[in-house]
Design a protein around this motif. Sequence first.
Motif, PDB file in Angstrom:
ATOM      1  N   LEU A   1     -35.096   2.525  21.710  1.00 24.79           N
ATOM      2  CA  LEU A   1     -35.575   4.102  22.567  1.00 24.79           C
ATOM      3  C   LEU A   1     -36.133   4.514  23.255  1.00 24.79           C
ATOM      4  O   LEU A   1     -36.216   5.103  24.122  1.00 24.79           O
ATOM      5  N   MET A   2     -37.574   3.812  22.951  1.00 22.61           N
ATOM      6  CA  MET A   2     -38.138   3.649  23.890  1.00 22.61           C
ATOM      7  C   MET A   2     -38.384   3.240  25.556  1.00 22.61           C
ATOM      8  O   MET A   2     -38.218   4.207  25.598  1.00 22.61           O
ATOM      9  N   VAL A   3     -37.325   2.558  25.590  1.00 28.26           N
ATOM     10  CA  VAL A   3     -36.700   1.493  26.966  1.00 28.26           C
ATOM     11  C   VAL A   3     -36.109   2.183  27.343  1.00 28.26           C
ATOM     12  O   VAL A   3     -36.103   2.664  28.284  1.00 28.26           O
ATOM     13  N   SER A   4     -35.084   3.085  26.366  1.00 29.59           N
ATOM     14  CA  SER A   4     -33.633   4.462  27.004  1.00 29.59           C
ATOM     15  C   SER A   4     -34.689   5.337  27.639  1.00 29.59           C
ATOM     16  O   SER A   4     -34.243   5.461  28.974  1.00 29.59           O
ATOM     17  N   GLU A   5     -35.915   5.933  27.881  1.00 31.98           N
ATOM     18  CA  GLU A   5     -37.075   7.406  27.527  1.00 31.98           C
ATOM     19  C   GLU A   5     -37.003   7.064  28.840  1.00 31.98           C
ATOM     20  O   GLU A   5     -36.951   7.404  29.608  1.00 31.98           O
ATOM     21  N   ALA A   6     -38.019   5.738  29.109  1.00 29.86           N
ATOM     22  CA  ALA A   6     -38.112   5.345  30.372  1.00 29.86           C
ATOM     23  C   ALA A   6     -37.649   5.245  31.005  1.00 29.86           C
ATOM     24  O   ALA A   6     -37.566   4.951  32.590  1.00 29.86           O
ATOM     25  N   GLY A   7     -36.506   4.672  30.873  1.00 28.87           N
ATOM     26  CA  GLY A   7     -35.036   4.441  32.396  1.00 28.87           C
ATOM     27  C   GLY A   7     -35.187   5.808  32.562  1.00 28.87           C
ATOM     28  O   GLY A   7     -34.976   6.106  33.808  1.00 28.87           O
ATOM     29  N   HIS A   8     -34.964   7.157  31.254  1.00 32.32           N
ATOM     30  CA  HIS A   8     -35.070   8.701  31.819  1.00 32.32           C
ATOM     31  C   HIS A   8     -35.816   8.909  32.298  1.00 32.32           C
ATOM     32  O   HIS A   8     -35.304   9.753  33.559  1.00 32.32           O
ATOM     33  N   TYR A   9     -36.821   8.584  31.978  1.00 34.65           N
ATOM     34  CA  TYR A   9     -38.552   9.596  33.122  1.00 34.65           C
ATOM     35  C   TYR A   9     -38.040   9.052  34.264  1.00 34.65           C
ATOM     36  O   TYR A   9     -38.630  10.282  35.554  1.00 34.65           O
ATOM     37  N   THR A  10     -38.350   7.914  34.553  1.00 37.25           N
ATOM     38  CA  THR A  10     -38.082   7.650  36.483  1.00 37.25           C
ATOM     39  C   THR A  10     -36.733   7.525  37.182  1.00 37.25           C
ATOM     40  O   THR A  10     -36.853   8.225  38.029  1.00 37.25           O
ATOM     41  N   MET A  11     -36.261   8.146  35.926  1.00 31.78           N
ATOM     42  CA  MET A  11     -35.054   8.334  37.030  1.00 31.78           C
ATOM     43  C   MET A  11     -34.627   9.832  37.575  1.00 31.78           C
ATOM     44  O   MET A  11     -34.792  10.044  38.633  1.00 31.78           O
ATOM     45  N   PHE A  12     -35.410  10.825  36.492  1.00 32.39           N
ATOM     46  CA  PHE A  12     -35.642  11.806  36.597  1.00 32.39           C
ATOM     47  C   PHE A  12     -36.420  12.649  38.028  1.00 32.39           C
ATOM     48  O   PHE A  12     -36.327  13.025  38.468  1.00 32.39           O
ATOM     49  N   LEU A  13     -37.623  11.688  37.834  1.00 35.34           N
ATOM     50  CA  LEU A  13     -38.689  11.889  39.107  1.00 35.34           C
ATOM     51  C   LEU A  13     -38.162  10.702  40.170  1.00 35.34           C
ATOM     52  O   LEU A  13     -38.430  11.816  41.064  1.00 35.34           O
ATOM     53  N   GLN A  14     -37.165  10.562  40.076  1.00 40.01           N
ATOM     54  CA  GLN A  14     -36.717   9.901  42.118  1.00 40.01           C
ATOM     55  C   GLN A  14     -35.849  10.920  41.871  1.00 40.01           C
ATOM     56  O   GLN A  14     -35.493  10.924  43.559  1.00 40.01           O
ATOM     57  N   PHE A  15     -34.806  10.957  40.888  1.00 41.19           N
ATOM     58  CA  PHE A  15     -34.466  12.466  41.986  1.00 41.19           C
ATOM     59  C   PHE A  15     -35.034  13.754  42.810  1.00 41.19           C
ATOM     60  O   PHE A  15     -34.584  14.187  43.390  1.00 41.19           O
ATOM     61  N   ALA A  16     -36.140  14.210  42.050  1.00 43.75           N
ATOM     62  CA  ALA A  16     -36.971  15.131  42.375  1.00 43.75           C
ATOM     63  C   ALA A  16     -37.680  14.652  43.279  1.00 43.75           C
ATOM     64  O   ALA A  16     -37.615  15.114  44.564  1.00 43.75           O
ATOM     65  N   ARG A  17     -38.495  13.540  43.667  1.00 47.94           N
ATOM     66  CA  ARG A  17     -38.484  12.799  44.892  1.00 47.94           C
ATOM     67  C   ARG A  17     -37.171  12.785  45.776  1.00 47.94           C
ATOM     68  O   ARG A  17     -37.699  12.757  47.353  1.00 47.94           O
ATOM     69  N   GLN A  18     -36.645  12.728  46.207  1.00 46.18           N
ATOM     70  CA  GLN A  18     -35.184  12.637  46.614  1.00 46.18           C
ATOM     71  C   GLN A  18     -34.855  13.669  47.387  1.00 46.18           C
ATOM     72  O   GLN A  18     -34.577  14.499  48.612  1.00 46.18           O
ATOM     73  N   TYR A  19     -34.376  14.769  46.261  1.00 44.73           N
ATOM     74  CA  TYR A  19     -34.126  16.243  47.013  1.00 44.73           C
ATOM     75  C   TYR A  19     -35.145  17.327  46.583  1.00 44.73           C
ATOM     76  O   TYR A  19     -34.679  18.182  47.825  1.00 44.73           O
ATOM     77  N   GLY A  20     -36.652  16.498  46.644  1.00 39.74           N
ATOM     78  CA  GLY A  20     -37.741  17.540  47.347  1.00 39.74           C
ATOM     79  C   GLY A  20     -38.544  16.754  48.457  1.00 39.74           C
ATOM     80  O   GLY A  20     -38.368  15.591  48.516  1.00 39.74           O
ATOM     81  N   ASP A  21     -39.209  17.517  49.150  1.00 44.47           N
ATOM     82  CA  ASP A  21     -40.402  16.888  49.862  1.00 44.47           C
ATOM     83  C   ASP A  21     -40.962  16.031  49.143  1.00 44.47           C
ATOM     84  O   ASP A  21     -41.862  15.696  47.975  1.00 44.47           O
TER      85      ASP A  21
END
Length: 193
Positions: free
Chosen positions: A143-163
């Motif tokens: 589950l740790m491996v999965s959560e790490a992927g979720h963390y990076t996905m959300f952060l990447q989307f924030a950086r994609q949609y915001g400045d």
Amino acid sequence: MLGLKLPTDPRWVNIVEKNIDEILTDHAYCEQKAASTAISLIISFPEYTALVEEMIALSREEMAHFKMVHDRIKARGQTLGRDRKDEYVLQLIKFFPKGGSRTTQLVHRLLYAALIEARSCERFRLLSEELEDKELAEFYHKLMVSEAGHYTMFLQFARQYGDRTEVDKKWQALLDFESGIMKNLGNKESIHG
């Protein structure tokens, strides 16, 4: 890797070891809330097609995780307990002011989600390394491996949609705020508490 400013006190695992049934119930609800967050993002921001696609997949994955945890609860001869308030999340979501543009609201929600996933990942790593129950430790490693992927996905989307510069400043400020919250947590049988 996760950027967390204050690591979990390793003694938290001792609390978990003594309260496995409680931590599993809390964990089950965390997975359920993560699925709900993904669905909520779809409902609130349907015009972001890439986000919608990822949130469809995430909601399925989080419900699969819920089932995995629920199956472990049943295997232990227990039933799913009642949900409790997540003090960590309740305190965390006070950081950003309410309102603002739709894009600002989206970025804030994505940053919250990224941080919750990062903290979950950090806690799961600790469980995978320190639990005496090796089967449960292996479960948390996966589950740790999965959560790490979720963390990076959300952060990447924030950086994609915001400045990007503004998002990174907000991210660092949120990390600082979260470390203050964590100073008073880590003493309960909950994933974040």
